[in-house]
Design an enzyme around this catalytic site. Structure first.
Site, short mmCIF file in Angstrom:
data_model
loop_
_atom_site.label_atom_id
_atom_site.label_comp_id
_atom_site.label_asym_id
_atom_site.label_seq_id
_atom_site.Cartn_x
_atom_site.Cartn_y
_atom_site.Cartn_z
N THR A 1 7.82 -5.35 13.51
CA THR A 1 9.14 -5.45 12.87
C THR A 1 9.12 -4.72 11.53
O THR A 1 10.03 -3.92 11.24
CB THR A 1 9.54 -6.93 12.67
OG1 THR A 1 9.52 -7.58 13.94
CG2 THR A 1 10.91 -7.06 12.04
N ASN B 1 9.93 -4.73 26.55
CA ASN B 1 9.27 -6.04 26.50
C ASN B 1 9.78 -7.03 27.53
O ASN B 1 9.08 -7.97 27.88
CB ASN B 1 9.38 -6.65 25.09
CG ASN B 1 10.79 -6.62 24.56
OD1 ASN B 1 11.42 -5.58 24.50
ND2 ASN B 1 11.29 -7.77 24.17
N GLN C 1 4.54 -2.99 23.26
CA GLN C 1 4.14 -3.50 24.57
C GLN C 1 3.31 -2.48 25.35
O GLN C 1 2.97 -2.72 26.51
CB GLN C 1 5.38 -3.87 25.39
CG GLN C 1 6.20 -4.99 24.79
CD GLN C 1 5.56 -6.36 24.99
OE1 GLN C 1 4.63 -6.54 25.79
NE2 GLN C 1 6.03 -7.34 24.25
N SER D 1 2.02 -4.37 17.12
CA SER D 1 1.50 -5.59 16.47
C SER D 1 0.18 -5.96 17.13
O SER D 1 0.04 -5.87 18.35
CB SER D 1 2.46 -6.76 16.69
OG SER D 1 3.66 -6.55 16.03
N HIS E 1 -1.09 -8.86 17.76
CA HIS E 1 -1.13 -10.04 18.64
C HIS E 1 -0.74 -9.73 20.08
O HIS E 1 -0.90 -10.57 20.95
CB HIS E 1 -0.28 -11.18 18.06
CG HIS E 1 1.18 -10.93 18.03
ND1 HIS E 1 2.04 -11.47 18.95
CD2 HIS E 1 1.94 -10.21 17.19
CE1 HIS E 1 3.27 -11.09 18.67
NE2 HIS E 1 3.23 -10.33 17.60
N THR F 1 -1.50 -6.81 -1.78
CA THR F 1 -2.93 -6.98 -1.54
C THR F 1 -3.24 -6.97 -0.05
O THR F 1 -2.53 -7.57 0.75
CB THR F 1 -3.40 -8.32 -2.17
OG1 THR F 1 -3.15 -8.24 -3.57
CG2 THR F 1 -4.87 -8.59 -1.92
N CYS G 1 11.62 -13.78 22.02
CA CYS G 1 12.36 -13.88 20.77
C CYS G 1 13.79 -14.38 20.97
O CYS G 1 14.43 -14.84 20.04
CB CYS G 1 12.41 -12.52 20.08
SG CYS G 1 10.84 -11.70 20.04
N1 PLP Z 1 8.99 -4.50 19.58
C1 PLP Z 1 8.67 -5.02 20.77
C2 PLP Z 1 8.80 -4.18 22.00
C3 PLP Z 1 8.21 -6.34 20.87
O1 PLP Z 1 7.89 -6.84 22.07
C4 PLP Z 1 8.11 -7.11 19.68
C5 PLP Z 1 7.67 -8.52 19.72
O2 PLP Z 1 7.81 -9.22 20.66
C6 PLP Z 1 8.44 -6.50 18.46
C7 PLP Z 1 8.87 -5.20 18.45
C8 PLP Z 1 8.32 -7.26 17.15
O3 PLP Z 1 6.99 -7.56 16.87
P1 PLP Z 1 6.59 -8.53 15.65
O4 PLP Z 1 7.34 -9.81 15.89
O5 PLP Z 1 5.11 -8.70 15.77
O6 PLP Z 1 7.00 -7.87 14.40
#
Ligand code: PLP
Length: 328
Positions: free
Chosen positions: A51, A130, A158, A178, A180, A216, A302
């Site tokens: 994001t 996603n 993704q 990201s 995660h 930081t 989300c």
């Molecule tokens: N873009 C895509 C395609 C995603 O699947 C996601 C999170 O699910 C994001 C952006 C946003 O990632 P984050 O919440 O780690 O900033």
């Protein structure tokens, strides 16, 4: 990650030996990240996640290049991180074209070319969706952007670690993801930017990340991100085979038992996402019934608190409430 919470706790921006230990770990991570996407390690900016990377890439590029134009092209099925950023920019006077997608969620390259104007600065298209897992023709989109001297930002959140992503081959100027999503920690991510791309920072501060992202360094998370990238690269074949096998089993389960139909079979999809339209059952009701066996979502995670058909499914013309998204 653990030693960097307590043992090697120095601030990476400090010149003393504690700082150097942290700085070395950060630079190692930068190499691990860049190896996975085939970039130069000097082109990696650490952020809090996709994001933030999208906000930095889109707003930062438009601000730094505002004398050259004010138009962005994106797609109706992008993640909200892109769509909400574009809506905000519209409120500030920028113009945004939201491309339609076909029944498989893919853009039409001729439409993309037609939507380019003299003031187009940026094309912003995701690699893998996603919710539905389909893969956009990224290399061709990048080629069109290059031919027209327009920057191309790709949200690869993704895609990285799941399919081969190569910023050189794919003609990508900016790319984000990201940690995660590839078994790394939450709250850390990357913006890759090609060295020719000029950005205005979102966060002004102590000059970290070559002045592009003050604040930081979060050393433990950066170390976790780097290790996740290294493992994603070394275990790529094995991981992909496991995902593909599992996906084939799920497809077989839904279709031979006549529970649902797997969507997007004629197009390329990432191996970890399966979209299924159920027969005779609402998605929410089905997931409640199955909640002891597995968890999945009806829209993207989300959006999961909002029980209405997601913007992605609407854009591809799915109007029923019977589609689930399984992430393997
Ligand atoms: N873009 C895509 C395609 C995603 O699947 C996601 C999170 O699910 C994001 C952006 C946003 O990632 P984050 O919440 O780690 O900033």
């Amino acid at each position: 990650m653990l030693p960097y919470f307590a043992e090697f706790y120095g601030n990476a921006s400090s010149n003393h030996s504690f700082g150097k230990k942290a700085k070395d770990a950060i630079e190692k991570s930068r190499v691990q990240v860049s190896n996975l996407i085939n970039s130069n390690n000097k082109e990696i900016i650490f952020t809090s996640g996709a994001t933030e990377s999208i906000n930095l890439g889109v707003k930062g590029y438009l601000e730094a290049n505002s004398d050259k134009g004010n138009h962005i092209i994106t797609v109706k099925t992008e993640h909200k991180a892109v769509l909400a950023t574009c809506e905000y920019l519209e409120s500030k006077g920028f113009e945004v074209t939201y491309l339609d997608v076909d029944k498989n969620g893919l853009i039409n390259l001729k439409e993309l070319t037609k939507s380019i104007t003299n003031s187009t600065l940026l094309i912003c298209v995701m690699y893998v969706n996603n919710e539905i897992g389909v893969i956009q023709p990224i290399k061709e989109i990048g080629k069109i952007a290059r031919e027209n001297n327009i920057a191309f930002l790709c949200d690869a959140t993704q895609a990285v670690g799941k399919i081969v992503v190569d910023v050189e081959e794919d003609n990508i100027d900016m790319l984000c993801f990201s940690a995660h999503k590839l078994k790394g920690p939450k709250g850390i991510g990357v913006l890759y930017k090609n060295c020719d791309i000029k950005l205005t920072p979102l966060l002004h501060g102590g000059g970290q990340e070559r002045g592009l992202r003050g604040g930081t360094y979060n050393t433990p998370l950066i170390v976790g991100l780097g290790k996740a990238c290294e493992l994603a690269q070394s275990d790529f074949k094995n991981n992909t085979n496991i995902l593909l096998k599992k996906r084939a089993e799920l497809k077989e389960y839904y279709e031979t038992n006549n529970i649902g139909v797997v969507n997007f079979k004629e197009v390329a999809t990432a191996p970890h996402i399966l979209s299924v339209t159920l027969k005779n059952r609402e998605a929410e009701e089905y997931l409640m019934l199955k909640s002891k066996e597995f968890v999945a979502s009806t829209g993207s995670a989300c959006n999961a608190e909002i029980f209405e058909i997601s913007h992605v499914l609407k854009a591809i013309g799915i109007t029923n409430n019977q589609t689930i998204r399984i992430s393997i």
